[in-house]
Design an enzyme around this catalytic site. Structure first.
Site, short mmCIF file in Angstrom:
data_model
loop_
_atom_site.label_atom_id
_atom_site.label_comp_id
_atom_site.label_asym_id
_atom_site.label_seq_id
_atom_site.Cartn_x
_atom_site.Cartn_y
_atom_site.Cartn_z
CB SER A 1 -14.44 4.24 5.41
OG SER A 1 -14.93 5.40 4.98
CG LEU B 1 -18.91 -1.68 2.69
CD1 LEU B 1 -18.13 -0.43 3.17
CD2 LEU B 1 -19.89 -2.62 3.39
NE ARG C 1 -9.64 -5.01 -3.99
CZ ARG C 1 -9.88 -3.19 -4.75
NH1 ARG C 1 -9.54 -3.50 -5.67
NH2 ARG C 1 -10.27 -2.97 -3.61
CE1 TYR D 1 -2.98 -3.18 0.55
CE2 TYR D 1 -3.44 -2.20 2.06
CZ TYR D 1 -3.67 -3.34 1.08
OH TYR D 1 -4.64 -4.25 1.64
CB THR E 1 -21.64 5.11 9.28
OG1 THR E 1 -22.20 6.10 10.31
CG2 THR E 1 -23.14 4.13 9.34
CB ILE F 1 -10.38 -5.35 7.10
CG1 ILE F 1 -10.05 -5.99 7.78
CG2 ILE F 1 -9.88 -4.47 6.61
CD1 ILE F 1 -9.47 -5.57 9.61
#
Length: 281
Positions: free
Chosen positions: A237, A196, A272, A56, A245, A234
């Site tokens: 955001s 999500l 993915r 990352y 939230t 995990i």
């Protein structure tokens, strides 16, 4: 910034006598500035699991946010991952040390192989390096990410050590039922990323209808579904309100018919890369 911190997520037992929060935040795809702000916000709100990776490129930003938070290290759970370029016994151990330097930490709580990259044929050797890193105190727990049932079995059979966690793509479109069962048979915790579905279910009629019945957001329903399957989760955001939230999912429970309805969305859609063919990061 949201006000009072939310209660910390419950913990799940790992197979090495350690525990891990069942819910936390990942920083994939975030810039250094975004990472620092998001991690700072998450920690202030009450999140205690932060997930990053060498690939990352933002481990140092995670470390800065942790240092600035003033939260005792023992209260945090930090995960990072070894990149495919560092597969191999010695290389993966050294990569763990390098991640610690970037994070500014003495140890991480969980160190994962990011991708199996089976064509390279080095993931078992890499796991051997993780075993060594754990033995030297660089990490408390070790595990894998994006591993299939075959990859997990190979690691166990050839190293005689069972990963604590298998972090995989898992959402209602790809509920990984068979892999979850296989992980459970090995006493490996399944941890979901992309819970999500990269936003693809935000307007799904099944999800929005269920959310309306509970007075919750579609995001909260999707996270709750995943948790009720017994997974650790995990989410990603960079927005403080969204983080708050997302963490607020422990005060309600989905009824069985609603769990079944969301399970019915499974169609095998993978958002993915395919772990069997992907060369890794």
């Amino acid at each position: 910034m949201p006000g009072a911190p939310s209660p910390s997520a419950p913990s799940i037992a790992l197979n090495d006598e350690n525990t891990m929060p069942v819910l936390g935040m990942g920083v994939a795809g975030l810039s250094d500035d975004e990472t620092e702000r998001a991690v700072s916000a998450a920690l202030e709100i009450g999140c205690r699991l932060i997930d990053t990776a060498a690939a990352y490129g933002n481990e140092a930003a995670v470390g800065r946010a942790i240092a600035a938070s003033g939260i005792p290290r023992a209260e945090l759970f930090v995960t990072t991952k070894v990149a495919t370029a560092d597969h191999g016994f010695t290389a993966s151990r050294e990569a763990c040390k390098a991640s610690l330097d970037r994070l500014g930490l003495d140890y991480v709580d969980l160190y994962l192989i990011h991708w199996p990259a089976p064509a390279a044929g080095k993931y078992v050797d890499a796991f051997g390096g993780l075993i060594q890193a754990r033995g030297e105190g660089f990490t408390r727990s070790i595990g894998v990410s994006n591993f299939t049932e075959e990859h997990v079995s190979n690691v166990i059979d050839l190293t005689f050590v069972t990963p604590a966690v298998n972090q995989v793509e898992l959402h209602p479109l790809l509920n990984q039922d068979e892999l979850r069962k296989a992980n459970a048979q090995h006493n490996v915790v399944t941890q979901s990323y992309t819970p999500l579905a990269l936003g693809q279910l935000a307007d799904n009629p099944t999800v929005t209808s269920i959310a309306g019945e509970y007075g919750k957001t579609p995001t909260q329903v999707l996270l709750r579904w995943n948790l009720q399957l017994g997974n650790a989760v995990i989410f990603g955001s960079s927005n403080a309100e969204h983080i708050a939230t997302n963490l607020d999912v422990f005060e309600f429970e989905l009824a069985s018919q609603h769990m079944d309805a969301i399970n019915g969305l499974n169609d095998g859609t993978r958002l993915r890369e395919d772990p069997m063919t992907f060369a890794g990061v």
